[in-house]
Design an enzyme around this catalytic site. Structure first.
Site, PDB file in Angstrom:
ATOM      1  N   VAL A   1       0.838  -1.135  -0.065  1.00 27.95           N
ATOM      2  CA  VAL A   1       0.091   0.003   0.278  1.00 27.95           C
ATOM      3  C   VAL A   1       0.900   1.269   0.176  1.00 27.95           C
ATOM      4  CG1 VAL A   1      -1.839  -1.168   1.183  1.00 27.95           C
ATOM      5  CG2 VAL A   1      -0.182   0.079   2.338  1.00 27.95           C
ATOM      6  N   CYS A   2       0.528   2.182  -0.328  1.00 31.85           N
ATOM      7  CA  CYS A   2       0.909   3.688  -0.475  1.00 31.85           C
ATOM      8  C   CYS A   2      -0.243   4.527  -0.183  1.00 31.85           C
ATOM      9  CB  CYS A   2       1.659   3.953  -1.801  1.00 31.85           C
ATOM     10  SG  CYS A   2       0.802   4.113  -3.122  1.00 31.85           S
ATOM     11  N   ALA A   3       0.072   5.953  -0.555  1.00 32.12           N
ATOM     12  CA  ALA A   3      -1.032   6.808  -0.500  1.00 32.12           C
ATOM     13  C   ALA A   3      -2.231   6.748  -1.254  1.00 32.12           C
ATOM     14  CB  ALA A   3      -0.558   8.257  -0.326  1.00 32.12           C
TER      15      ALA A   3
ATOM     16  N   GLY B   1      -1.847   4.520  -4.361  1.00 34.34           N
ATOM     17  CA  GLY B   1      -1.874   3.275  -5.187  1.00 34.34           C
ATOM     18  C   GLY B   1      -0.652   3.505  -6.254  1.00 34.34           C
TER      19      GLY B   1
ATOM     20  N   THR C   1      -4.016   3.951   0.660  1.00 33.86           N
ATOM     21  CA  THR C   1      -4.480   4.402   2.091  1.00 33.86           C
ATOM     22  C   THR C   1      -5.577   5.282   2.045  1.00 33.86           C
ATOM     23  OG1 THR C   1      -2.134   4.003   2.939  1.00 33.86           O
ATOM     24  CG2 THR C   1      -3.686   5.240   4.350  1.00 33.86           C
TER      25      THR C   1
END
Length: 195
Positions: A68-70, A72, A96
């Site tokens: 995951v990141c902010a 995608g 996220t």
């Protein structure tokens, strides 16, 4: 090296149902991670993924890996890198931000709650805007050639959009507040080996 795997994307509802059986890797900067992350997520910034390949391979043999990141984009890059190494991983659709938008909880450690951090996207917007304004002001007050600074940032933003990369984020990621402490990354890798 094994043949490349096709990265997959899971929706927030799918992840919520399976969160207890996933190894979640957050590839944002430590500052972004501290501002709120999926419960149980481990922080391995994108530029440290290669260092973590042995631990990620081991973890993928035990449980499915979710990256995951902010939003995608970084997790998509991480999943592609892992797939090239034969490590299956899925990304979270919307990252996220999408998780939080659905009303799902983010874990915010108490030690980090007192010190809010800006997301990388916000840091890039601030820096780009500040440099453009500085170039324009210096161009008006000192010498017109300083306007080339603003033009350079504009060109960089266009290139960033066309290539879906961000050189400024890579540079900002090197700043001390965006870097993992060596002990923190080592502890994360040790925790990953135990999963």
């Amino acid at each position: 090296m094994t043949s490349p795997l096709a990265p997959t994307t899971l929706g927030t509802d799918q992840v919520r149902e399976r969160l207890h059986e996933l190894t979640v890797i957050d590839v944002r900067t430590p500052g972004e991670y501290a501002s709120g992350h999926l419960p149980g997520a481990l922080n391995i910034p994108l530029d440290h993924i290669r260092r973590a390949l042995p631990e990620l391979r081991h973890a993928a043999g035990r449980r499915d890996v979710l990256v995951v990141c902010a939003s995608g984009a970084r997790s998509e890059n991480a999943c592609a890198l892992l797939a090239e190494q034969g490590i299956p991983a899925a990304g979270l659709a919307g990252g996220t931000n999408g998780w939080a938008a659905q009303g799902y909880d983010l874990h915010r450690p108490a030690a980090c709650a007192t010190r809010a951090r800006w997301s990388m996207e916000r840091q890039v917007r601030f820096t780009a805007g500040a440099v453009v304004l500085l170039g324009l002001l210096l161009g008006l007050l000192a010498h017109p050639a300083f306007q080339l600074l603003s033009a350079g940032i504009a060109g960089g933003l266009v290139f960033s959009a066309l290539t879906d990369t961000c050189g400024m984020a890579a540079v900002l990621g090197k700043l001390p507040h965006n870097r993992p402490r060596a002990a923190g990354l080592d502890a994360t890798l040790a925790a990953l080996r135990c999963r």
